[in-house]
Design a protein around this motif. Structure first.
Motif, PDB file in Angstrom:
ATOM      1  N   UNK A 138       0.712  -1.159  -0.081  1.00 45.62           N
ATOM      2  CA  UNK A 138      -0.527   0.068  -0.209  1.00 45.62           C
ATOM      3  C   UNK A 138       1.128   1.492   0.011  1.00 45.62           C
ATOM      4  N   UNK A 139       2.499   1.161  -0.114  1.00 42.83           N
ATOM      5  CA  UNK A 139       3.015   2.141   0.596  1.00 42.83           C
ATOM      6  C   UNK A 139       3.613   2.843  -1.165  1.00 42.83           C
ATOM      7  N   UNK A 140       4.080   1.731  -1.617  1.00 43.02           N
ATOM      8  CA  UNK A 140       3.955   2.553  -3.020  1.00 43.02           C
ATOM      9  C   UNK A 140       2.596   2.863  -4.001  1.00 43.02           C
ATOM     10  N   UNK A 141       1.841   2.126  -3.044  1.00 42.38           N
ATOM     11  CA  UNK A 141       0.363   2.367  -3.738  1.00 42.38           C
ATOM     12  C   UNK A 141       0.003   3.915  -3.273  1.00 42.38           C
ATOM     13  N   UNK A 142       0.538   4.452  -2.188  1.00 40.96           N
ATOM     14  CA  UNK A 142      -0.010   5.589  -2.353  1.00 40.96           C
ATOM     15  C   UNK A 142       1.002   6.704  -3.386  1.00 40.96           C
ATOM     16  N   UNK A 143       2.154   6.030  -3.319  1.00 45.44           N
ATOM     17  CA  UNK A 143       2.819   6.652  -3.786  1.00 45.44           C
ATOM     18  C   UNK A 143       2.722   7.277  -4.982  1.00 45.44           C
ATOM     19  N   UNK A 144       2.409   6.324  -5.841  1.00 41.06           N
ATOM     20  CA  UNK A 144       1.697   6.498  -7.242  1.00 41.06           C
ATOM     21  C   UNK A 144       0.557   7.259  -7.305  1.00 41.06           C
TER      22      UNK A 144
END
Length: 490
Positions: A138-144
């Motif tokens: 989810x962290x990378x998803x939020x960054x995108x």
């Protein structure tokens, strides 16, 4: 104060004498926008499958990364052409004791309600949820999501800034379009650098360093502040009156009304199309031809030639079908046009505006053909540029040779009224010219260069439209009495 502004705008809408027409138009536009967004959602849901089939030996996330900058460059170009500026609604408040910051905040907030701001998130979210969350969390998803949101807001406020600069000085349009063209040439023609590789490298870093996404939000804030400062330093009645003359549209079509007199003329012609049998049948025929690509694109040995033909035909079907009888549609009141206060320049600009509006809509309606590959969508876009640049000029050139009258109340089936030699001659350059341009490159085994050259040619025609407009007006001035005499013959 923003809520007060909105309340006033709502009251002004409901108290207008043409509220019924405005509601009907808004409902129609809402249905069209919902349909287009549903198409975007379908493409987004199957994007992982599309990328895997189109680029079978590449990681779908890296492929997605490589197209992000391309998308936002195209998004910026579409915003420049189609996005509205919410300026006229606040004119009555500029002489009151209100802080400029309140008015600018109102302009900024109301401008955010644009389909262009919804599309990037709608196009990317299903793909990111399906592919990115299971593998990277989810962290990378939020960054995108933050990165895409930041780029969306950057494009939004930058397009507003550049359009306001263009309103004051047209040289900014040449600078803007020239810069985009330079990037395209350096990438596709001269191969000095790759936008795709740059995009993949930048957004690939998000997988390991998600905090990079904050850079895009900072960029959006900086562009917002640049737009804010520009508005604050130019938000005077005198400055706004220089940018555009206050003009009450008799058509009550908000989008077309913002183009002034040429927008009024285009809207009136749109009414002519919708209220009369024969031009209305042109619209129905154009919609049916949106399925034309299904005849060719299912073939396994698909080459660029049928894609070029279908792309030109589908994105330019209105220009071809409606444009071949141009001026004849107005034959019943053509004498009135000649003696009215409407300048011939505005008359021709209205034609270009109408062509641009319908061709842009037909291009959007053909975007689901991306199912057959991204190259199909790219060629469709290139042919849209060709149609808007070259074919619009050709159609209006041959319109100056057309003296045949048309009865708008008659249907188009087995109706040869208005058909003359110019219609047959017109079809040849419209259909053949792009293939003549493309063939030498294809013969030398440089098909990509051929497609790029078609797009560059169309873009050059768009940039030099004032030159072609002057030639068309000069030709019309020499032919107008002959055309009028021909239209009088029943």
């Amino acid at each position: 104060m923003t809520l007060t502004f909105l309340n006033h705008q709502i009251k002004a809408f409901w108290r207008s004498k043409n509220t019924g027409k405005s509601i009907a138009m808004r409902i129609f536009m809402a249905i069209l926008i919902i349909y287009l967004l549903l198409n975007v959602l379908v493409v987004a849901f199957f994007m992982d499958t599309i990328l895997e089939k189109t680029f079978p030996n590449q990681d779908s996330i890296q492929t997605f990364n490589s197209f992000i900058i391309y998308y936002f460059l195209l998004d910026l170009l579409w915003r420049f052409q189609l996005q509205e500026l919410p300026t006229l609604a606040v004119r009555p408040y500029l002489h009151l004791r209100l802080k400029k910051n309140q008015i600018i905040n109102y302009l900024s907030i109301t401008s955010l309600g644009s389909t262009f701001n919804i599309t990037p998130l709608l196009l990317s979210m299903p793909f990111l949820i399906k592919v990115l969350i299971p593998t990277h969390g989810f962290l990378v998803f939020g960054a995108y999501v933050l990165s895409i949101l930041g780029l969306t807001l950057t494009n939004h406020f930058f397009s507003m800034w550049i359009k306001r600069k263009v309103n004051l000085n047209a040289i900014w349009m040449l600078v803007f379009l020239g810069t985009l063209l330079l990037f395209v040439l350096l990438d596709f023609q001269f191969k000095l650098f790759s936008i795709s590789a740059l995009s993949a490298q930048i957004f690939g870093q998000l997988l390991s360093i998600p905090s990079i996404s904050l850079i895009f939000l900072v960029l959006a804030v900086l562009i917002f502040l640049m737009n804010f400062r520009y508005l604050k330093s130019n938000l005077y009645l005198e400055e706004l009156s220089k940018a555009s003359v206050s003009h009450k549209s008799s058509t009550e079509i908000p989008y077309l009304g913002r183009f002034g007199l040429s927008g009024d003329l285009a809207a009136n012609e749109l009414k002519l199309i919708l209220r009369n049998k024969r031009p209305r049948s042109v619209i129905m025929t154009s919609i049916l031809f949106m399925f034309y690509g299904l005849i060719f694109y299912n073939r396994p040995d698909l080459s660029d030639y049928p894609i070029l033909f279908c792309g030109m035909f589908m994105t330019g079907i209105f220009i071809i079908n409606y444009g071949q009888f141009m001026f004849s549609w107005q034959s019943a009141h053509f004498d009135g046009i000649l003696v009215s206060k409407v300048s011939i320049r505005e008359f021709f600009k209205a034609k270009f505006l109408l062509f641009t509006l319908f061709s842009s809509i037909t291009f959007l309606l053909t975007t689901p053909y991306v199912y057959f590959g991204w190259r199909v969508l790219l060629i469709h876009f290139v042919m849209l540029i060709w149609n808007l640049g070259v074919n619009t000029v050709l159609v209006l050139f041959f319109a100056n040779q057309n003296y045949k009258r048309i009865d708008l109340s008659k249907g188009s089936a087995f109706n040869w009224e208005g058909v003359g030699a110019s219609q047959w001659i017109l079809s040849l350059p419209l259909l053949i010219t792009p293939f003549i341009v493309y063939f030498p490159f294809s013969y030398m085994d440089y098909p990509d260069a051929g497609i790029a050259f078609i797009g560059i040619t169309g873009l050059l025609f768009i940039i030099s439209r004032e030159f072609w407009l002057n030639l068309l007006i000069k030709q019309f001035q020499n032919k107008r009495f002959t055309i009028a005499e021909g239209f009088r013959n029943k």
